[in-house]
Design a protein around this motif. Structure first.
Motif, short mmCIF file in Angstrom:
data_model
loop_
_atom_site.label_atom_id
_atom_site.label_comp_id
_atom_site.label_asym_id
_atom_site.label_seq_id
_atom_site.Cartn_x
_atom_site.Cartn_y
_atom_site.Cartn_z
N ILE A 50 6.94 -3.44 -3.24
CA ILE A 50 6.75 -2.11 -2.66
C ILE A 50 6.16 -1.25 -3.77
N GLY A 51 4.96 -1.58 -4.17
CA GLY A 51 4.31 -0.89 -5.27
C GLY A 51 4.46 -1.61 -6.58
N HIS A 52 3.46 -1.43 -7.45
CA HIS A 52 3.44 -2.06 -8.77
C HIS A 52 3.68 -1.01 -9.85
N GLY A 53 4.25 -1.43 -10.96
CA GLY A 53 4.39 -0.57 -12.12
C GLY A 53 5.44 0.51 -11.95
N LYS A 54 5.36 1.50 -12.84
CA LYS A 54 6.34 2.59 -12.83
C LYS A 54 6.27 3.33 -11.51
N GLY A 55 7.44 3.56 -10.91
CA GLY A 55 7.50 4.22 -9.62
C GLY A 55 7.47 3.27 -8.45
N MET A 81 0.83 -1.20 0.00
CA MET A 81 0.00 0.00 0.00
C MET A 81 0.87 1.26 0.00
N CYS A 82 1.93 1.26 0.79
CA CYS A 82 2.84 2.41 0.83
C CYS A 82 3.45 2.66 -0.54
N GLY A 83 3.96 1.59 -1.17
CA GLY A 83 4.61 1.74 -2.47
C GLY A 83 3.65 2.18 -3.54
N ASP A 84 2.45 1.60 -3.56
CA ASP A 84 1.49 1.97 -4.60
C ASP A 84 0.98 3.39 -4.41
N PHE A 86 7.38 -5.22 -14.55
CA PHE A 86 7.23 -6.51 -15.21
C PHE A 86 6.11 -7.35 -14.62
N MET A 87 5.96 -7.34 -13.29
CA MET A 87 5.07 -8.28 -12.62
C MET A 87 3.61 -8.17 -13.06
#
Length: 393
Positions: free
Chosen positions: A302-307, A117-120, A365-366
């Protein structure tokens, strides 16, 4: 897909859902589907009464055996039982709007979900808000990292802590909340008081841990059917100790540690189905002895996608060798699998050559990899359901 990305990016949620039952329900002559959730399961009468909503509102079903697979209570992270797709879409949109506009966000629980949640939030909403991650022990991965009977790897704890606090600017705070009302999330401003006496103001507050199994609908003359956390008390066959015709998948007091989670969930589901058939045929039941692939998560997201940021961690040996992780053969020298080379993030899926197998590349990638293997047809097709506009409570 994990719910963390949906709550921060509601537009992602609609891509991974389907409201058309014809696209995903079992298509077998001897299978009858009911599209209303259970209001109650009376284990004494062996009857299921469906909720008074949906296509089969109020229907009563008699059973000879029942398998409970109703999951864990995690408000907002997972939809509540009986929630329609339209209701869930509205809830996800409201959460996304609140997170985007918040000046202070508190996530309670520093396990895998809280970290995601923090990363996203950072990846989707930037660094304008103050983000606080509450941990009972003051450390990350303190609640659900691998086998809970074992302490987490100190190196991975240190690495994740460094990335969260320094890269993602998250305040990791030791503390717990005893107020029972804060077992539920809040999308509007409020104040919480830690057991230490410290008070924290927030715009959005979200518990990021399981509050126990969804078993509140069970009815029985025996109080011993559930334990103190609401888990179904079972024997080694995952069969209720009180009502032998009741079986449980991921709602029992039998701890089945290991990763990937989907592997042992599938194994327990198959086991319970076979035992239910054996029960009906008056055959002896077998104990469940399935095992997950590894005692630790395959990755820490720690979050998905760019960033975002992802760390490959508990991959099985063959997968590690295939991805050249032991020798740190990342981009540009990693050999891309031929069916994935067109995926965004593939070039950095294993990190950079000679460096740790982690970073933004794996995070990009995930989700694209998961999109290659959908288990449900008609994703993004709502059928008769139409997404509702987001509203704030």
């Amino acid at each position: 897909m994990a719910a963390a990305i949906f709550l921060n990016s509601p537009e992602e949620h609609v891509k991974w859902t389907s409201g058309d039952p014809s696209k995903w329900q079992p298509n077998h002559a001897n299978v009858e589907c009911f599209h209303s959730s259970a209001e109650s399961v009376d284990c004494d009468k062996k009857e299921i009464t469906l909720m008074n909503k949906g296509p089969h509102a109020g229907v009563v079903i008699s059973y000879k055996a029942v398998i409970l697979a109703t999951g864990q209570k995690s408000p907002l992270i997972t939809p509540m039982p009986g929630m329609s797709l339209t209701e869930r879409i509205s809830e996800v949109q409201a959460c996304g709007k609140a997170l985007k506009n918040a000046k202070t966000v508190i996530f309670n629980g520093a396990g895998l979900v809280g970290i995601e949640m923090c990363g996203d939030l950072r990846a989707r909403s930037g660094y304008g808000a103050r983000v606080i991650l509450l941990s009972r022990s003051g450390k990350v991965l303190d609640s659900d990292f691998g086998d809970k009977a074992l302490k987490p790897d100190p190196q991975i704890v240190s690495k994740v802590t460094d990335i969260l606090t320094n890269k993602f600017k998250v305040e990791l705070k030791e503390g717990s909340v005893s107020d029972p009302t804060l077992a539920e999330p809040s999308l509007s401003p409020g104040t919480l008081k830690l057991e230490s006496g410290e008070t924290l103001d927030f715009d959005v507050y979200m518990p990021c841990y399981s509050a126990g199994p969804n078993t509140g609908f069970l009815r029985s003359s025996s109080a011993e059917i559930l334990d103190g956390r609401g888990a179904l008390v079972v024997n080694d066959s995952l069969q209720s100790s009180v009502h032998p015709e009741v079986f449980g998948v991921n709602v029992t007091n039998k701890k089945i540690p290991g990763h990937p989670v989907i592997q042992y969930l599938s194994a327990t589901a198959e086991h319970c189905a076979k035992q239910a058939i054996s029960l009906l045929e008056d055959k002896p039941l077998k104990p469940f002895n399935g095992k997950a692939e590894t005692p630790v998560p395959i990755n820490v997201k720690i979050g998905h996608g760019k960033g975002g940021y992802m760390i490959w961690y508990g991959l099985p040996g063959p997968a590690k060798a295939c991805c050249c992780l032991p020798c740190k053969g990342g981009f540009p020298f990693c050999p891309p699998p031929c069916c994935w080379c067109c995926l965004p993030g593939c070039s950095g899926a294993c990190g950079n050559c000679g460096e740790p197998a982690e970073g933004e590349g794996p995070a990009i990638f995930m989700p694209n990899l998961l999109a290659k293997f959908p288990t449900v047809k008609g994703l993004g097709d709502y059928g008769l359901e139409k997404p509702a506009q987001a509203t704030m409570a």
